[in-house]
Write a protein that holds these residues in place. Structure first.
Motif, mmCIF file in Angstrom:
data_model
loop_
_atom_site.group_PDB
_atom_site.id
_atom_site.type_symbol
_atom_site.label_atom_id
_atom_site.label_comp_id
_atom_site.label_asym_id
_atom_site.label_seq_id
_atom_site.Cartn_x
_atom_site.Cartn_y
_atom_site.Cartn_z
ATOM 1 N N ASP A 177 0.837 -1.207 0.000
ATOM 2 C CA ASP A 177 0.000 0.000 0.000
ATOM 3 C C ASP A 177 0.873 1.258 0.000
ATOM 4 O O ASP A 177 0.685 2.181 0.807
ATOM 5 N N VAL A 178 1.841 1.279 -0.915
ATOM 6 C CA VAL A 178 2.734 2.434 -1.043
ATOM 7 C C VAL A 178 1.933 3.653 -1.506
ATOM 8 O O VAL A 178 0.990 3.534 -2.290
ATOM 9 N N GLN A 179 2.321 4.827 -1.029
ATOM 10 C CA GLN A 179 1.692 6.087 -1.420
ATOM 11 C C GLN A 179 2.763 7.070 -1.875
ATOM 12 O O GLN A 179 3.949 6.920 -1.559
ATOM 13 N N ASP A 180 2.341 8.114 -2.593
ATOM 14 C CA ASP A 180 3.284 9.115 -3.095
ATOM 15 C C ASP A 180 3.986 9.878 -1.979
ATOM 16 O O ASP A 180 5.046 10.460 -2.194
ATOM 17 N N LEU B 53 11.984 -3.728 -7.772
ATOM 18 C CA LEU B 53 10.970 -3.256 -6.819
ATOM 19 C C LEU B 53 10.881 -1.736 -6.799
ATOM 20 O O LEU B 53 9.784 -1.164 -6.813
ATOM 21 N N LEU B 54 12.017 -1.073 -6.778
ATOM 22 C CA LEU B 54 12.019 0.393 -6.770
ATOM 23 C C LEU B 54 11.466 0.948 -8.076
ATOM 24 O O LEU B 54 10.798 1.993 -8.086
ATOM 25 N N LEU B 55 11.725 0.251 -9.178
ATOM 26 C CA LEU B 55 11.202 0.694 -10.471
ATOM 27 C C LEU B 55 9.685 0.615 -10.495
ATOM 28 O O LEU B 55 9.009 1.514 -11.010
ATOM 29 N N GLU B 56 9.113 -0.449 -9.915
ATOM 30 C CA GLU B 56 7.652 -0.554 -9.819
ATOM 31 C C GLU B 56 7.088 0.576 -8.973
ATOM 32 O O GLU B 56 6.053 1.160 -9.311
ATOM 33 N N CYS B 57 7.764 0.881 -7.861
ATOM 34 C CA CYS B 57 7.304 1.997 -7.020
ATOM 35 C C CYS B 57 7.356 3.317 -7.781
ATOM 36 O O CYS B 57 6.421 4.126 -7.714
ATOM 37 N N PHE C 173 4.207 5.533 -8.221
ATOM 38 C CA PHE C 173 4.217 6.615 -7.222
ATOM 39 C C PHE C 173 5.452 7.487 -7.452
ATOM 40 O O PHE C 173 6.433 7.417 -6.697
ATOM 41 N N PRO C 174 5.413 8.319 -8.484
ATOM 42 C CA PRO C 174 6.605 9.076 -8.885
ATOM 43 C C PRO C 174 7.062 10.110 -7.864
ATOM 44 O O PRO C 174 8.191 10.590 -7.938
ATOM 45 N N ARG C 175 6.222 10.460 -6.889
ATOM 46 C CA ARG C 175 6.622 11.461 -5.896
ATOM 47 C C ARG C 175 7.086 10.827 -4.582
ATOM 48 O O ARG C 175 7.423 11.543 -3.634
ATOM 49 N N ALA C 176 7.114 9.488 -4.517
ATOM 50 C CA ALA C 176 7.645 8.828 -3.327
ATOM 51 C C ALA C 176 9.165 9.004 -3.272
ATOM 52 O O ALA C 176 9.830 9.112 -4.311
#
Length: 347
Positions: free
Chosen positions: A201-204, A218-222, A226-229
């Protein structure tokens, strides 16, 4: 106007994919378990079909042609191909070309086709008998088409108790996001990474860490979702760090270090996601499952969570109990081995 579609995902992820499809407007969702994969059948308005491409957990998308409740004898095989017709097939091919246009441009010459059967177990009627019947039906309808593999058109039969005949709409750009990932030992499939991001449940607004990031999947999927995370990664391998840094293009901070060398302040991260070493290709080095997991607990905020992929419950769960953690698991078949995605929170 609605269409009956199908989608495949790695075995175990069916319930997660079902929820994602329903968010896109899918109805009448049902699941079949075949070897290594879950197959989901669903109905969706044609105007919303493009949105299915945003469900990053999918391996492939199909347009269903026919279905039979069972195949127990040779005469049942023909039930699958009875609905094959020239008009219906041409409309199916047109939809495939609309959604997944050939990146190499329009093909010339006769279309090629083939048929694969994916089943849950061996059946009394051999799968080659099923494939041959579908191929023969297509040959009668389109005698100028050519049987070949690989082919322009792939017909698939998904066979558990019921059997479904479908045309594959998607190509490799769906599950690999348009680019093949680096082929390094233990590399994570993008669709498995997407499942971990979904469960986290990652958010920006989040700060996210992958402390064993490998090539950065994994980081690429995030970063895509969620480009502002705020994304951070580390790995013990200089080659992996260089690859991850290149793939992420500056959207994450990547550094080389061992897990026990992490020096972030307590509570720095909202989410920590990582693929722990657990298979033959990624041997376990050092106290990853003891002091390593404890280090991650120091880095996570009180209201955060840690998402871990491993098959070594015998190593992980004793540490989680010692830390008085709470967790849920989602079982998933990864490269022929059942593993679990752990979602871990503090007590």
């Amino acid at each position: 106007m609605t269409a009956t579609l199908g989608a495949t995902c790695f075995a175990g992820l069916g319930p997660l994919v079902q929820r994602a499809l329903e968010r896109q407007g899918a109805v009448s969702v049902s699941r079949l378990r075949v070897r290594n994969f879950d197959y989901l059948s669903f109905r969706l308005e044609r105007s919303k079909i493009r949105a299915v491409r945003s469900v990053h957990l999918l391996e492939d998308v199909f347009l269903e042609i026919s279905r039979t409740p069972e195949i127990t004898k040779s005469s049942d095989v023909a039930k699958l191909s009875r609905r094959l017709g020239r008009v219906a097939l041409l409309e199916s091919v047109a939809l495939k070309n609309e959604l997944f246009a050939d990146k190499k441009g329009n093909r010339r010459g006769r279309p090629t086709y083939c048929c694969f059967v994916r089943q849950n177990r061996d059946h009394r009627v051999h799968r080659k008998r099923v494939s041959q019947d579908v191929v023969s039906s297509i040959a009668r309808l389109f005698p100028r088409w050519r049987l070949d593999d690989p082919a322009d058109l792939e017909f698939w039969v998904f066979w558990a108790d019921a059997a479904v005949l479908a045309l594959r709409l998607s190509d490799e750009t769906l599950k690999y996001r348009g680019r093949l990932p680096p082929k390094l030992p233990g590399a994570l499939r993008p669709t498995i990474a997407a499942a971990m991001v979904e469960l986290a449940d990652v958010q920006d607004t989040h700060a996210v860490l992958d402390p064993m990031c490998g090539t950065g999947t994994l980081l690429l999927e995030c970063s895509r979702r969620f480009p502002r995370a705020d994304l951070f990664g580390s790995d013990r391998s200089a080659e992996a760090v260089a690859t991850a840094d290149g793939r992420l293009g500056g959207s994450a901070t990547i550094r080389r270090c061992e897990l026990d060398e992490l020096d972030f302040a307590p509570g720095t991260f909202d989410r920590i996601l990582t693929n722990l070493p657990w298979g033959d290709q990624t041997p376990i080095r050092g106290p990853v499952y003891t002091t390593g997991i404890s280090k991650l607990f120091d880095c996570i905020a009180d209201n955060g969570c840690i998402v871990l992929l491993t098959s070594r419950r015998d190593l992980l769960e004793p540490t989680l109990r010692r830390l008085r953690a709470r967790w849920t698991t989602t079982r998933v078949l990864v490269q022929g081995t059942w593993a679990s995605i752990y979602v871990v929170t503090k007590q």
